[in-house]
Scaffold this motif. Structure first.
Motif, mmCIF file in Angstrom:
data_model
loop_
_atom_site.group_PDB
_atom_site.id
_atom_site.type_symbol
_atom_site.label_atom_id
_atom_site.label_comp_id
_atom_site.label_asym_id
_atom_site.label_seq_id
_atom_site.Cartn_x
_atom_site.Cartn_y
_atom_site.Cartn_z
ATOM 1 N N ALA A 129 0.841 -1.203 0.000
ATOM 2 C CA ALA A 129 0.000 0.000 0.000
ATOM 3 C C ALA A 129 0.875 1.251 0.000
ATOM 4 O O ALA A 129 0.600 2.212 -0.727
ATOM 5 N N ALA A 130 1.926 1.239 0.805
ATOM 6 C CA ALA A 130 2.820 2.400 0.884
ATOM 7 C C ALA A 130 3.559 2.640 -0.432
ATOM 8 O O ALA A 130 3.785 3.781 -0.826
ATOM 9 N N SER A 131 3.901 1.556 -1.130
ATOM 10 C CA SER A 131 4.642 1.699 -2.388
ATOM 11 C C SER A 131 3.739 2.150 -3.530
ATOM 12 O O SER A 131 4.208 2.731 -4.498
ATOM 13 N N GLY A 132 2.441 1.837 -3.432
ATOM 14 C CA GLY A 132 1.516 2.170 -4.506
ATOM 15 C C GLY A 132 1.722 1.340 -5.754
ATOM 16 O O GLY A 132 1.126 1.603 -6.800
ATOM 17 N N GLN A 133 2.525 0.295 -5.649
ATOM 18 C CA GLN A 133 2.924 -0.478 -6.820
ATOM 19 C C GLN A 133 1.858 -1.459 -7.304
ATOM 20 O O GLN A 133 1.778 -1.730 -8.496
ATOM 21 N N ALA A 134 1.063 -1.995 -6.390
ATOM 22 C CA ALA A 134 0.102 -3.023 -6.788
ATOM 23 C C ALA A 134 -1.209 -2.843 -6.011
ATOM 24 O O ALA A 134 -1.531 -3.640 -5.129
ATOM 25 N N GLY A 171 11.550 -7.033 -7.051
ATOM 26 C CA GLY A 171 11.487 -6.474 -5.706
ATOM 27 C C GLY A 171 10.294 -6.962 -4.910
ATOM 28 O O GLY A 171 10.217 -6.754 -3.696
ATOM 29 N N LEU A 172 9.364 -7.620 -5.581
ATOM 30 C CA LEU A 172 8.174 -8.139 -4.903
ATOM 31 C C LEU A 172 8.332 -9.604 -4.498
ATOM 32 O O LEU A 172 7.382 -10.221 -4.019
ATOM 33 N N GLU A 173 9.533 -10.143 -4.660
ATOM 34 C CA GLU A 173 9.755 -11.568 -4.394
ATOM 35 C C GLU A 173 9.417 -11.953 -2.952
ATOM 36 O O GLU A 173 8.811 -12.985 -2.704
ATOM 37 N N ARG A 174 9.795 -11.128 -1.978
ATOM 38 C CA ARG A 174 9.506 -11.451 -0.580
ATOM 39 C C ARG A 174 8.008 -11.492 -0.342
ATOM 40 O O ARG A 174 7.491 -12.385 0.338
ATOM 41 N N ALA A 175 7.284 -10.551 -0.923
ATOM 42 C CA ALA A 175 5.826 -10.538 -0.787
ATOM 43 C C ALA A 175 5.228 -11.800 -1.414
ATOM 44 O O ALA A 175 4.348 -12.432 -0.824
#
Length: 89
Positions: free
Chosen positions: A10-15, A53-57
Motif C-alpha cells: 500500500a505504501a509503495s503504490g505499486q500493486a 522487488g516483490l519476491e519477498r511478498a
C-alpha cells in the motif's frame, strides 16, 4: 506477516489490486477458503507486475496459500465474491 506485506505494498503504490485482495483476505471472520482465493488473486496480480522487488511478498503469500491448502481448505473451483474495495491510485 501478510498484514505487513499489505502495508508495504500500500505504501509503495505499486500493486493496488493486490492490496485490495490482501485487505479482503485479512478481513475479520473471513472463511479459510475465501481467504485462500483472495491470496491466490493477490499472488497472481503480483506475478503479473513482474517486479523482482516483490519476491519477498510473493514468498509470504505463497507460504500462506500452502498453509491454508495443507489444512484442507482452498480450491480454485470454489466461487467467491470479489472484494468491493476500490484500489486507491
Amino acid at each position: 506477516g501478510l498484514a505487513a506485506i499489505r502495508d508495504e505494498l500500500a505504501a509503495s503504490g505499486q500493486a493496488p489490486r493486490a492490496v485490495m485482495y490482501l485487505d479482503a483476505a485479512l478481513a475479520p471472520n473471513v472463511a479459510p477458503t475465501t481467504m485462500w482465493n483472495h491470496l491466490v488473486e493477490a499472488r497472481d496480480v503480483l506475478q503479473d507486475v513482474g517486479d523482482a522487488g516483490l519476491e519477498r511478498a510473493l514468498q509470504e503469500i505463497e507460504a500462506s496459500i500452502a498453509l491454508i491448502w495443507s489444512r484442507g481448505y482452498g480450491t480454485e473451483a470454489t466461487p467467491y465474491p470479489l472484494p468491493t474495495l476500490a484500489p486507491s491510485e
